[in-house]
Scaffold this motif. Structure first.
Motif, PDB file in Angstrom:
ATOM      1  N   LYS A 423       0.672  -1.427  -0.366  1.00  0.00           N
ATOM      2  CA  LYS A 423      -0.101   0.653   0.171  1.00  0.00           C
ATOM      3  C   LYS A 423       1.147   1.135  -0.691  1.00  0.00           C
ATOM      4  N   GLN A 424       1.970   1.646   1.263  1.00  0.00           N
ATOM      5  CA  GLN A 424       3.071   2.567   1.070  1.00  0.00           C
ATOM      6  C   GLN A 424       3.399   3.090  -0.789  1.00  0.00           C
ATOM      7  N   ARG A 425       3.695   1.455  -1.282  1.00  0.00           N
ATOM      8  CA  ARG A 425       4.093   1.784  -2.598  1.00  0.00           C
ATOM      9  C   ARG A 425       3.043   2.640  -3.497  1.00  0.00           C
ATOM     10  N   ILE A 426       2.303   1.505  -3.435  1.00  0.00           N
ATOM     11  CA  ILE A 426       1.035   2.544  -3.844  1.00  0.00           C
ATOM     12  C   ILE A 426       1.176   4.324  -4.004  1.00  0.00           C
ATOM     13  N   GLY A 427       1.116   4.519  -2.284  1.00  0.00           N
ATOM     14  CA  GLY A 427       0.777   5.700  -2.285  1.00  0.00           C
ATOM     15  C   GLY A 427       2.357   6.316  -3.216  1.00  0.00           C
ATOM     16  N   ILE A 428       3.570   5.835  -2.793  1.00  0.00           N
ATOM     17  CA  ILE A 428       4.844   6.423  -3.721  1.00  0.00           C
ATOM     18  C   ILE A 428       3.919   6.501  -5.041  1.00  0.00           C
ATOM     19  N   ALA A 429       3.842   5.480  -5.464  1.00  0.00           N
ATOM     20  CA  ALA A 429       3.324   5.669  -6.924  1.00  0.00           C
ATOM     21  C   ALA A 429       2.585   6.958  -7.818  1.00  0.00           C
ATOM     22  N   ARG A 430       1.728   6.926  -6.803  1.00  0.00           N
ATOM     23  CA  ARG A 430       0.556   8.115  -6.545  1.00  0.00           C
ATOM     24  C   ARG A 430       1.152   9.530  -6.867  1.00  0.00           C
ATOM     25  N   ALA A 431       2.340   9.284  -5.868  1.00  0.00           N
ATOM     26  CA  ALA A 431       2.826  10.683  -5.841  1.00  0.00           C
ATOM     27  C   ALA A 431       3.795  10.895  -7.130  1.00  0.00           C
ATOM     28  N   LEU A 432       4.313   9.569  -7.138  1.00  0.00           N
ATOM     29  CA  LEU A 432       4.876  10.470  -8.363  1.00  0.00           C
ATOM     30  C   LEU A 432       4.266  10.220 -10.305  1.00  0.00           C
ATOM     31  N   ALA A 433       2.450   9.945  -9.678  1.00  0.00           N
ATOM     32  CA  ALA A 433       1.745   9.785 -11.037  1.00  0.00           C
ATOM     33  C   ALA A 433       2.590  11.438 -11.815  1.00  0.00           C
ATOM     34  N   ALA A 434       2.093  12.740 -10.840  1.00  0.00           N
ATOM     35  CA  ALA A 434       2.154  14.002 -11.004  1.00  0.00           C
ATOM     36  C   ALA A 434       3.590  14.389 -11.792  1.00  0.00           C
ATOM     37  N   ASP A 435       4.232  13.343 -12.082  1.00  0.00           N
ATOM     38  CA  ASP A 435       6.001  14.010 -12.233  1.00  0.00           C
ATOM     39  C   ASP A 435       6.372  14.873 -11.604  1.00  0.00           C
ATOM     40  N   PRO A 436       6.698  15.276 -10.503  1.00  0.00           N
ATOM     41  CA  PRO A 436       7.255  15.863  -9.504  1.00  0.00           C
ATOM     42  C   PRO A 436       8.242  16.372  -9.596  1.00  0.00           C
ATOM     43  N   GLN A 437       8.970  17.380  -8.374  1.00  0.00           N
ATOM     44  CA  GLN A 437      10.500  17.413  -9.060  1.00  0.00           C
ATOM     45  C   GLN A 437      10.321  17.234  -6.785  1.00  0.00           C
ATOM     46  N   PHE A 438       9.693  17.594  -6.003  1.00  0.00           N
ATOM     47  CA  PHE A 438       9.759  17.604  -4.685  1.00  0.00           C
ATOM     48  C   PHE A 438       8.538  16.665  -4.579  1.00  0.00           C
ATOM     49  N   ILE A 439       8.955  15.898  -3.398  1.00  0.00           N
ATOM     50  CA  ILE A 439       7.746  14.745  -2.448  1.00  0.00           C
ATOM     51  C   ILE A 439       8.367  14.855  -1.004  1.00  0.00           C
ATOM     52  N   ILE A 440       7.096  14.912  -0.500  1.00  0.00           N
ATOM     53  CA  ILE A 440       7.198  15.419   1.358  1.00  0.00           C
ATOM     54  C   ILE A 440       7.099  13.727   1.591  1.00  0.00           C
ATOM     55  N   CYS A 441       7.488  13.047   2.325  1.00  0.00           N
ATOM     56  CA  CYS A 441       7.855  11.721   2.673  1.00  0.00           C
ATOM     57  C   CYS A 441       7.519  12.349   3.953  1.00  0.00           C
ATOM     58  N   ASP A 442       5.701  12.341   4.670  1.00  0.00           N
ATOM     59  CA  ASP A 442       5.514  12.512   6.464  1.00  0.00           C
ATOM     60  C   ASP A 442       5.288  11.344   7.118  1.00  0.00           C
ATOM     61  N   GLU A 443       6.423  10.699   7.898  1.00  0.00           N
ATOM     62  CA  GLU A 443       6.558   9.400   8.468  1.00  0.00           C
ATOM     63  C   GLU A 443       6.293   7.917   7.764  1.00  0.00           C
TER      64      GLU A 443
END
Lengths: 552, 381
Positions: A423-443
């Motif tokens: 599930k946490q990997r899916i959370g990562i994929a969802r963040a990557l889906a936007a093709d961002p430069q910056f990701i906030i990883c909250d705990e």
């Protein structure tokens, strides 16, 4: 059963209901506990630790059943005993301390009434006697204002104090055995120490036997005389604490001991004139009239990880909310690649929104349980990149490949069908889906088992190198910081108390608060807690009051 | 000032404003009714001159806005005006009827609220048992039928016609005990391999009841009795005991209609809490199931239960029109229906205003009670 043995579990089997089938949770375990002994019960999630703890009280949760074996408590088999007999035992001779004191105290009653309930109902003490006894125990467990604190409701007391009040409550009938089920997991490191020493003193004073359940090896090393390691409902091995720590025999135990070895790839320092991806400049922020951030400044460069460390209430998550625009700062500004971002997310354009994404602590609640994985990841792909139909599906497949999940298998599943790490990997994929430069990883790893968490950290490290992402990594766990950070920002009471490259941060001299945080992380040495408390007593180590004084 | 007192005052002020808006809506709606009082009273054959003279006499010739404001001015001073049709002061007219309505609502509430909350708690305690299912099926069936249908069924069984044969109740009860006892024996055997004596005793008792009822039907016939009157005509002089007796059927109808809602909410709120860690903690402290429900679950479930009770109490006062008509009970609902058909505008407005005020006051009470029973709100950090 010998006289000094209080609990003897033999070949205990417990099943859990899954649909129409009964699946085994405990597959025939043996466990012994002598009077006055503390047994550490260790294992990852799914090992059946809590089930063992509850079974020692003759209790199973709804949807579980005991399908075989005996739980012999002081000469009586609790599996065969009547429910009335077991009920009279619970609270009186076997007591329980739960993981979350905040959730396990009844919000409708005062602490002292909840303390007195068991002694009164079990006919051990009268009301007045129970109340004075409560005050006495509160004092012994070093709760502030012991005469008055019992008359508060649970929501009026802090987490660490509640956990001590719950230990006091468990002691109220002076039981022979107490089950501690992850009592410090939900607490900050500095609070954890107070609770650990309170529990240890109490257990020693009354000569109570205890079962201490945890997934944290360093914690159990401080508490237990003996350790029993579990995996998937079976005993892996069992030995005295010192022997278990120094010479574990089984590979599984060794792998648990070795988890903390991961180190992210070291990155070169950014050029001095490089424009940071994100920069906070003199940010103040407030919830209503309560100011929670005071003049916060830090920078995050391309391809680097900044770990923001601090206890609950230190303002780490608020800083993230300010960057995402959910909480506009009262003064100060946020720069993105050198340009000022609008303070309010509603005023940001789609491209600005796309550039900063978030991954959340609880992947369970952050994913819509009614949507398929393909839709969860596809939505930001469609929204930010304007892809639809076949192109969108292709992109989702690429993303699933990136997070190392097989697209054909996972595309059409629901979050409920995935494990915590997936599930946490899916959370990562969802963040990557936007093709961002910056990701906030909250705990992002604090709700996961250590082995799984390590997998997530490795994945984040790999993605950072491949895609040049900048991470803001919010955590309270210094082991994670050691593993993944390039730079560290330490926060306390909404202020940045210290910041700099990781190598410098872990080398003295420290700010007193950083020192306190570092010294509070339990170590795998059974004498660590004793030594630390003694050092604080002597004044050789920083204690919470010094750190507070330095912050003000 | 105490935060609760402050909240109550704010809400009261808001309630007065709501009443004002409601009064405008009522006055507007009444204007849209076809025909008027003059035509209703004088009939089809009245000459236009006679109708006009009648209108002038009761003030219907003035423009609606002017009439509304003069009425509102009166209401603000506590004077609801006089009925256009009977010339009697509306306050008197309403007072007597309101008393009857409150009596009926109070009667129904006294049965329904304790019944619903108790059933809800028992259903939560014995969740998924036959008792739970029986309570759910029967309360949900009674709420699913229209009120007038429930009323006529009650009249059929408890008042006229076939009368009431208590053996039915015994037979049904016996059947349930039989099934429940048998089920307990079966599941005990399956789960733990032990024989459940209590289950067996319950089952045998049930069997005895069923056999007894069947045997009794076989052998003799009971004369039907008319247990309760089907017309609840009460007057101010009716003695209290007589009132209770005569209004029993309407009260029972209302009870059947409102119980399901409150019972379901009680059951759901308690079941919702039964999964929480502090309930497990209470179990692990060795507390009895009854104490867990009453001392640990109920205090935390009160807020939603109180809200549903308030809504249902308001319904008992304002929603009883149909029941009052079926039983010819002289309540406020009857007065409202009669006044609408007579186009007696001032009475309609008065009744509606009282209904609206009831809703507002009951909801305010519910909110205050919900705060008063929640330590988080009562004792802030």
């Amino acid at each position: 059963m010998s006289d000094d043995k209080i609990l003897e579990i033999r070949n205990l089997k417990i099943d859990g209901k899954s649909g129409d089938d009964w699946l085994p949770i405990l597959k025939g375990i043996d466990l012994d506990l002598n009077r006055g002994e503390v047994l550490g019960v260790i294992g990852e999630s799914g090992a059946g630790k809590s089930t063992i703890g509850l079974a020692a009280m003759g209790y199973t949760r709804g949807g579980c059943r005991i399908s075989g074996g005996t739980v012999n408590f002081d000469g009586t088999d609790l599996v065969q005993a009547s429910e009335t007999y077991r009920r009279k035992l619970r609270g009186k001779r076997i007591a329980y301390v739960a993981q979350s004191a905040a959730a396990s105290f009844n919000p409708a009653h005062r602490l002292i009434d909840q303390y007195s309930e068991a002694p009164i109902q079990h006919g051990v003490m009268a009301s007045a006697e129970a109340q004075s006894d409560a005050t006495d125990l509160y004092r012994r467990l070093q709760l502030p204002n012991p005469d008055e604190i019992g008359f508060r409701y649970p929501h009026q007391v802090s987490g660490g104090q509640l956990q001590r009040a719950m230990t006091a409550m468990a002691m109220s009938c002076r039981p022979d055995l107490i089950i501690f089920d992850e009592p410090t997991t939900a607490l900050d490191v500095t609070t954890q120490i107070e609770v650990l020493s309170a529990i240890r003193d109490a257990v020693e004073q009354f000569g109570t036997a205890a079962m201490y359940i945890t997934h944290d090896l360093a914690v159990v090393a401080q508490m237990a005389d003996r350790i029993q390691v579990f995996k998937l409902g079976e005993t892996v091995e069992e030995a005295e604490t010192r022997k278990m720590l120094s010479q574990p025999e089984e590979d599984y135990t060794k792998s648990l001991w070795a988890v903390r070895s991961f180190k992210a790839t070291a990155k070169p320092k950014p050029p001095v004139d490089e424009v940071p991806v994100v920069e906070l400049k003199n940010v103040d922020a407030a919830y209503g009239t309560t100011q929670v951030l005071f003049d916060v400044n830090f920078k995050i460069h391309k391809g680097r990880t900044v770990a923001v460390v601090g206890e609950s209430g230190s303002g780490k998550s608020t800083a993230a909310r300010v960057i995402t625009g959910l909480l506009p700062p009262s003064t100060g500004e946020i720069l993105f690649n050198g340009e000022t971002l609008p303070a309010d997310y509603r005023k940001r354009n789609k491209d600005q929104l796309r550039q900063a994404q978030m991954i959340y602590q609880m992947a369970d609640t952050a994913l819509n349980p009614k949507q398929r994985i393909g839709d969860i990841i596809g939505r930001p792909v469609g929204f930010y990149l304007g892809l639809s139909g076949k192109q969108q599906r292709e992109r989702v497949r690429e993303l699933l490949d990136l997070i190392e999940l097989e697209p054909d298998i996972y595309m059409h599943r629901f979050p409920g069908e995935l494990s915590g790490g997936q599930k946490q990997r899916i959370g990562i994929a969802r963040a990557l889906a936007a093709d961002p430069q910056f990701i906030i990883c909250d705990e992002v790893t604090s709700a996961l088992d250590q082995l799984v968490a390590e997998g997530i950290l490795r994945l984040l490290d790999k993605l950072q190198i491949d895609l040049g992402l900048a991470y803001m990594f919010i955590t309270h766990d210094l082991a994670t910081v050691r593993a993944i950070a390039d730079e560290v920002v330490v926060m306390q009471y909404g202020k940045v108390v210290e910041q700099g490259p990781k190598v410098e941060m872990f080398r003295p001299p420290h700010h007193p608060y950083t020192d306190l945080l570092l010294s509070s992380v339990p170590e795998m040495d059974p004498d660590w807690l004793t030594d630390l408390l003694a050092a604080r007593e002597r004044g050789d180590a920083v204690d919470p009051d010094d750190a507070d004084a330095a912050a003000k | 000032m105490h935060p609760i007192a402050k909240m109550a005052l704010q809400r009261l002020a808001l309630g007065v404003f709501t009443l004002f808006v409601v009064s405008i809506i009522i006055a507007g709606a009444v204007e849209f009714l076809p025909g008027d009082l003059a035509q209703e009273i004088l009939g089809q054959s009245a000459t236009p001159e006679a109708v006009a003279a009648f209108r002038a006499e009761v003030g219907l010739d003035k423009p609606p806005v002017e009439r509304y404001f003069s009425w509102l001015g009166g209401v603000a001073q506590g004077d609801f005006g006089v009925s256009l049709a009977t010339k009697r002061p509306i306050s008197d007219l309403i007072a007597a009827r309101l008393g009857n309505t409150l009596f009926l609502a109070g009667f129904a509430a006294l049965i329904a609220v304790p019944l619903a909350v108790t059933l809800g708690m028992l259903a939560a305690l014995y969740r998924n048992s036959w008792f739970d299912r029986l309570v759910n099926v029967s309360t949900l069936s009674s709420i699913s039928f229209p009120e007038f249908f429930v009323a006529y069924v009650l009249i059929l069984f408890l008042s006229v016609g076939y009368g009431f044969d208590a053996r039915w109740v015994l037979a049904v009860l016996g059947l349930l005990l039989l099934v429940e006892g048998g089920g307990a024996v079966k599941s005990a055997l399956k789960d733990s391999g032990r024989f459940s004596f209590i289950g067996a005793i319950v089952g045998v008792l049930g069997l005895a009841l069923v056999v007894n009822a069947v045997f009794s039907w076989w052998t003799y016939q009971v004369e039907p009795v008319q247990a309760f009157p089907s017309i609840s005509n009460i007057s101010p002089n009716t003695p209290f005991g007589e009132r209770v007796y005569r209004s029993f059927l309407p009260a029972l109808t209302l009870t059947l209609v409102v119980t399901a809602h409150m019972m379901r909410m009680t059951r759901a709120s308690i079941i919702n809490l039964m999964a929480s860690p502090y309930i497990e903690m209470a179990r692990l402290k060795g507390m009895s199931p009854g104490r867990i429900i009453f001392k640990h679950a109920l205090p935390n479930a009160l807020a939603p239960i109180i809200n549903v009770i308030a809504i249902n109490l308001a319904y008992l006062i304002t929603g009883v029109v149909v029941v009052e008509v079926v039983f010819v009970y002289p309540g406020l609902g009857q007065l409202l229906v009669d006044s609408v058909s007579k186009r007696d505008i001032t009475v309609v407005q008065g009744c509606c205003l009282i209904f609206a005020a009831t809703y507002i006051l009951l909801n305010l009470t519910a909110d205050i009670l919900a705060i008063a029973t929640n330590p988080r709100l009562l004792h802030p950090k």
